[in-house]
Design an enzyme around this catalytic site. Structure first.
Site, PDB file in Angstrom:
ATOM      1  N   ASP A  69     -18.960  30.099  25.294  1.00 50.77           N
ATOM      2  CA  ASP A  69     -18.943  29.838  23.850  1.00 50.77           C
ATOM      3  C   ASP A  69     -19.847  30.806  23.095  1.00 50.77           C
ATOM      4  O   ASP A  69     -20.939  31.153  23.546  1.00 50.77           O
ATOM      5  CB  ASP A  69     -19.432  28.392  23.631  1.00 50.77           C
ATOM      6  CG  ASP A  69     -19.344  27.947  22.183  1.00 50.77           C
ATOM      7  OD1 ASP A  69     -18.217  27.950  21.648  1.00 50.77           O
ATOM      8  OD2 ASP A  69     -20.386  27.605  21.592  1.00 50.77           O
ATOM      9  N   GLU A  74     -15.409  33.770  24.035  1.00 49.89           N
ATOM     10  CA  GLU A  74     -15.090  33.206  22.728  1.00 49.89           C
ATOM     11  C   GLU A  74     -15.920  33.990  21.720  1.00 49.89           C
ATOM     12  O   GLU A  74     -17.078  33.686  21.474  1.00 49.89           O
ATOM     13  CB  GLU A  74     -15.400  31.706  22.677  1.00 49.89           C
ATOM     14  CG  GLU A  74     -14.761  31.009  21.496  1.00 49.89           C
ATOM     15  CD  GLU A  74     -15.716  30.721  20.340  1.00 49.89           C
ATOM     16  OE1 GLU A  74     -15.229  30.382  19.257  1.00 49.89           O
ATOM     17  OE2 GLU A  74     -16.934  30.837  20.512  1.00 49.89           O
ATOM     18  N   ASP A  85     -21.384  18.310  17.376  1.00 43.76           N
ATOM     19  CA  ASP A  85     -20.499  19.454  17.162  1.00 43.76           C
ATOM     20  C   ASP A  85     -19.333  19.443  18.159  1.00 43.76           C
ATOM     21  O   ASP A  85     -19.000  20.469  18.757  1.00 43.76           O
ATOM     22  CB  ASP A  85     -21.304  20.767  17.252  1.00 43.76           C
ATOM     23  CG  ASP A  85     -20.505  21.966  16.727  1.00 43.76           C
ATOM     24  OD1 ASP A  85     -19.524  21.749  15.996  1.00 43.76           O
ATOM     25  OD2 ASP A  85     -20.862  23.109  17.069  1.00 43.76           O
ATOM     26  N   ARG A 136     -13.196  20.521  10.151  1.00 44.64           N
ATOM     27  CA  ARG A 136     -12.441  20.851  11.372  1.00 44.64           C
ATOM     28  C   ARG A 136     -11.910  19.593  12.065  1.00 44.64           C
ATOM     29  O   ARG A 136     -10.964  19.658  12.846  1.00 44.64           O
ATOM     30  CB  ARG A 136     -13.315  21.653  12.350  1.00 44.64           C
ATOM     31  CG  ARG A 136     -13.639  23.056  11.867  1.00 44.64           C
ATOM     32  CD  ARG A 136     -14.578  23.770  12.818  1.00 44.64           C
ATOM     33  NE  ARG A 136     -15.863  23.085  12.907  1.00 44.64           N
ATOM     34  CZ  ARG A 136     -16.832  23.430  13.765  1.00 44.64           C
ATOM     35  NH1 ARG A 136     -16.662  24.441  14.588  1.00 44.64           N
ATOM     36  NH2 ARG A 136     -17.976  22.768  13.792  1.00 44.64           N
ATOM     37  N   HIS A 148      -9.329  24.203  18.116  1.00 45.36           N
ATOM     38  CA  HIS A 148     -10.146  23.142  17.531  1.00 45.36           C
ATOM     39  C   HIS A 148     -10.988  23.639  16.364  1.00 45.36           C
ATOM     40  O   HIS A 148     -11.583  22.845  15.643  1.00 45.36           O
ATOM     41  CB  HIS A 148     -11.053  22.554  18.612  1.00 45.36           C
ATOM     42  CG  HIS A 148     -12.119  23.518  19.024  1.00 45.36           C
ATOM     43  ND1 HIS A 148     -11.836  24.671  19.736  1.00 45.36           N
ATOM     44  CD2 HIS A 148     -13.450  23.537  18.782  1.00 45.36           C
ATOM     45  CE1 HIS A 148     -12.968  25.345  19.923  1.00 45.36           C
ATOM     46  NE2 HIS A 148     -13.955  24.671  19.360  1.00 45.36           N
ATOM     47  N   ASP A 149     -11.078  24.961  16.198  1.00 42.62           N
ATOM     48  CA  ASP A 149     -11.906  25.523  15.121  1.00 42.62           C
ATOM     49  C   ASP A 149     -11.062  25.855  13.895  1.00 42.62           C
ATOM     50  O   ASP A 149      -9.845  25.721  13.895  1.00 42.62           O
ATOM     51  CB  ASP A 149     -12.630  26.775  15.617  1.00 42.62           C
ATOM     52  CG  ASP A 149     -13.888  26.424  16.407  1.00 42.62           C
ATOM     53  OD1 ASP A 149     -14.493  25.370  16.134  1.00 42.62           O
ATOM     54  OD2 ASP A 149     -14.257  27.208  17.302  1.00 42.62           O
ATOM     55  N   GLN A 175     -28.651  22.379  17.010  1.00 41.29           N
ATOM     56  CA  GLN A 175     -28.279  23.314  18.084  1.00 41.29           C
ATOM     57  C   GLN A 175     -29.298  24.447  18.122  1.00 41.29           C
ATOM     58  O   GLN A 175     -29.292  25.326  17.252  1.00 41.29           O
ATOM     59  CB  GLN A 175     -26.857  23.861  17.850  1.00 41.29           C
ATOM     60  CG  GLN A 175     -25.781  22.808  18.114  1.00 41.29           C
ATOM     61  CD  GLN A 175     -24.419  23.170  17.548  1.00 41.29           C
ATOM     62  OE1 GLN A 175     -24.284  23.484  16.359  1.00 41.29           O
ATOM     63  NE2 GLN A 175     -23.390  23.111  18.380  1.00 41.29           N
ATOM     64  N   HIS A 191     -26.699  28.101  23.029  1.00 42.62           N
ATOM     65  CA  HIS A 191     -27.664  27.143  22.486  1.00 42.62           C
ATOM     66  C   HIS A 191     -27.639  25.833  23.253  1.00 42.62           C
ATOM     67  O   HIS A 191     -26.722  25.578  24.021  1.00 42.62           O
ATOM     68  CB  HIS A 191     -27.395  26.893  20.992  1.00 42.62           C
ATOM     69  CG  HIS A 191     -25.930  26.674  20.676  1.00 42.62           C
ATOM     70  ND1 HIS A 191     -25.100  27.691  20.260  1.00 42.62           N
ATOM     71  CD2 HIS A 191     -25.148  25.575  20.758  1.00 42.62           C
ATOM     72  CE1 HIS A 191     -23.871  27.223  20.083  1.00 42.62           C
ATOM     73  NE2 HIS A 191     -23.874  25.939  20.380  1.00 42.62           N
TER      74      HIS A 191
END
Ligand code: OTU
Length: 651
Positions: free
Chosen positions: A284, A326, A141, A520, A395-396, A252, A184
């Protein structure tokens, strides 16, 4: 605050901590611990009151704080004290950030260090290095599946090299931002491995279940984050012979913060990275930290308590370090991640302004700023001493997470408008110049998000193909205007690497088995440094974009009204193509800038009289701070070029 019960506990704890820790010079540590202890104790009790080992856990917690304080390098402690003196330092307009992957931007960490002059040429002085912690080979990821939280991935470099990067950046007045994936771990992490091997202590680090009964209860209300590549929120693990909660990808594993040991481990890790030289830690997926049956398990009260606790603890050991939340959630929820108040219930100093980001793309698709205005108008006020991270791309994916009620106010039907936006950006309309890809399409709910490089979404890719010079220029103007808004909005603008050169979609991910199911990757390019050289060649798109941005960054830094003191007034021009707001410095009344952006591909007029009269913005000729040009205001009207932006000096 002094409160006898918690003070007595603090004294007992200080008696119990490891004698080694007592010997050291801990003056600043003790003052800060004394100041925050009541809050730390209350928050910890709120989460873990059912534990009969609460006091023992608190001893461990204080030991973690003390040990990390002792380990904290002298230079960083000095910086902590300087930042305590100047606690609003990060609200200043001087900061301009860029998010980048060390490997695809530069290579290994020393290569990244060698590229710092490039960032400085542009004016960037805050670098978010995307995850570089140890990850398994294959799918990870993009680094968000961490297998060792205390080491840099071999592919990126070494811990020493990272510290060296931090030192160099500090020496040059640049800030280093690192990711800590608090929600995670990778299924390859030692904790997960031990859980698999049957160790109950570590099984308690995760949400695991022997059968489907509890997972099924959760599933009734849990949404799916990655419906295509990782449907459902639980994964069967053969080795463990149990289900494990995996809200994101199957590899994850969600951490179980109902277990105080998890909180303490993560706190230790946050402080570890603070001590390696990170100025800012990006936390995150913070909305997901607390899971509860019968809820969506996002934005839960306890997730906020965890963040307040992280903050209060970090202030004891490393008070100069900032957190970025985030939390890509509804507008009314995002601001809550700053905390309830700036002193006793503070969470993160900085949060991603996902609402404005998505609204900007709405204005691009519709050429109309109506929804952007409505959305910004209903964005709740943020705390003092908190600031936005403003961005156009990252980046997302782009999630269309703005508010339904605002969509209605702007005159659209929420469902069909969102569908239109996804289609507009992903090839559903022949007339659309945008080249994006759908991401996270959920057939059951009809939801979908958008992937794609900024330049491709803004139409530069198709313009370049057509070879139409005017169209190329318009698309470049749009790219600059979007950046001009985030630079003036209030907060820290965060550029995304490659966008400064107009980098287009990278379709090579389709050939990579570990990436092809995640669109992505279309907007996570490898920088072509030969192409980057074209930023010096007058006339090339690279030249026009890079230098346009460089110039705006320079002007931003000289514009005190752009510092973030919640000093933005949204304006309502009588022209729906225009988005306008006024920035004024609270302490320097003469510093005022009227920002106006045009989302139409034709020139539009801004009538100052309709905004409360010409006199409000100054007498005589008004100048644009970006171009230096004098604006015609004889009739009280300013002409805003197609896809253009003006920073009008109002005084
Ligand atoms: C974050 O993303 C990261 O930015 C993503 O790159 C990771 O895949 C993800 O966490 C898992 O680590 O959690 O609060 O819609 O916007 O997953 C929001 C996709 C997140 C991302 C969402 C996001």
């Amino acid at each position: 605050m002094y409160e006898p019960v918690s003070h007595a506990l603090l004294n007992r704890i200080l008696d119990q901590v490891n004698p080694e820790l007592k010997k050291k010079q801990l003056r600043f540590f003790h003052t800060r611990l004394g100041a925050n202890f009541y809050a730390i104790h209350s928050l910890f009790r709120r989460l873990y009151s059912d534990r009969d080992d609460l006091e023992a856990q608190m001893v461990r917690l204080v030991e973690v704080l003390a040990r990390n304080y002792i380990d904290r390098p002298k230079g960083l402690k000095k910086l902590d004290r300087a930042r305590e003196q100047d606690h609003q330092w990060f609200l200043h307009q001087q900061w301009v950030g860029m998010a980048l992957y060390a490997n695809s931007f530069a290579g290994r960490l020393p290569d990244l260090q060698a590229r710092l002059p490039y960032l400085q040429e542009l004016g960037v002085n805050l670098v978010h290095v995307m995850p570089i912690l140890q990850c398994p080979p294959g799918a990870s990821d993009g680094g968000y599946a961490v297998s060792d939280f205390r080491d840099v991935d071999d592919r990126a470099g070494t811990l020493d090299e990272l510290r060296e990067l931090g030192r160099t950046m500090r020496g040059q007045g640049m800030l280093l931002t690192l990711d800590v994936v608090v929600n995670h771990t990778s299924d390859q992490h030692a904790w997960a491995q031990r859980a698999r091997a049957g160790d109950e202590t570590y099984r308690d680090y995760y949400y695991t279940f022997e059968d489907r009964s509890i997972p099924d209860q959760y599933e009734r209300t849990l949404p799916e984050v990655f419906p295509e590549q990782a449907p459902g929120n639980f994964t069967w693990d053969d080795a463990m012979n149990r289900w494990v909660m995996t809200v994101f990808n199957t590899y994850q594993w969600d951490l179980n913060y109902r277990n105080p040991a998890v909180f303490i481990e993560m706190l230790d890790i946050l402080l570890f990275w603070a001590n390696q030289g990170a100025d800012i830690l990006r936390l995150d997926a913070v909305a997901f930290l607390w899971k509860k049956i019968g809820t969506q398990s996002q934005n839960e009260r306890e997730a906020h308590v965890i963040l307040q606790l992280f903050k209060d603890c970090c202030q004891v050991t490393a008070p100069g370090v900032l957190f970025i939340a985030e939390a890509i959630v509804a507008p009314s929820e995002i601001t809550k991640y700053f905390g309830e108040d700036a002193v006793v219930a503070k969470e993160c100093e900085i949060a991603y302004n996902a609402t404005t980001m998505a609204l900007l793309w709405d204005a691009v698709a519709t050429k109309n700023a109506q929804l952007l205005r409505e959305g910004i108008r209903s964005l709740p006020d943020k705390l003092e001493g908190a600031t936005w991270l403003n961005y156009v791309r990252c980046h997302d994916d782009i999630g269309l997470g703005f508010d339904d009620a605002d969509i209605v106010k702007a005159g659209y039907d929420p469902g069909s408008h969102r569908r239109f936006l996804v289609d507009w950006f992903t090839g559903g309309y022949a007339m659309s110049p945008a080249r994006g890809r759908p991401f996270g399409e959920n057939e059951a709910t009809g939801d979908a998000r958008i992937a794609g490089a900024l330049a491709s979404l803004a139409g530069l890719e198709s313009a370049l193909e057509s070879g139409d010079e005017d169209e190329i220029q318009r698309r470049i103007d749009l790219i600059l205007t979007l950046h001009g808004i985030i630079m003036a909005f209030g907060g820290i603008p965060l550029l995304y690497y490659g966008d400064e050169l107009g980098t287009l979609n990278d379709y090579s991910y389709e050939q990579d088995v570990h990436r092809s199911s995640d669109s992505r990757w279309v907007h996570r390019p490898t920088i072509d440094w030969e192409r980057a050289e074209r930023r010096h060649e007058r006339g090339t798109p690279e030249f026009r974009i890079f230098n346009g941005l460089r110039h705006m960054i320079e002007v931003r830094k000289e514009t005190p009204a752009f510092a973030d003191f919640n000093n933005r007034e949204l304006l309502d021009p009588d022209n729906t193509h225009l988005f306008a707001f006024l920035r004024s410095h609270p302490l320097k009344p003469s510093e005022r800038v009227l920002v106006v952006a045009n989302f139409n591909d034709e020139e539009e007029q801004l009538d100052l009289d309709e905004l409360g009269g010409r006199g409000r913005f100054g007498t005589g000729q008004l100048g644009d701070r970006i171009s230096g040009a004098t604006l015609t205001t004889d009739e009280g009207v300013i002409a805003v070029p197609p896809f253009g932006i003006l920073w009008v000096e109002a005084h």
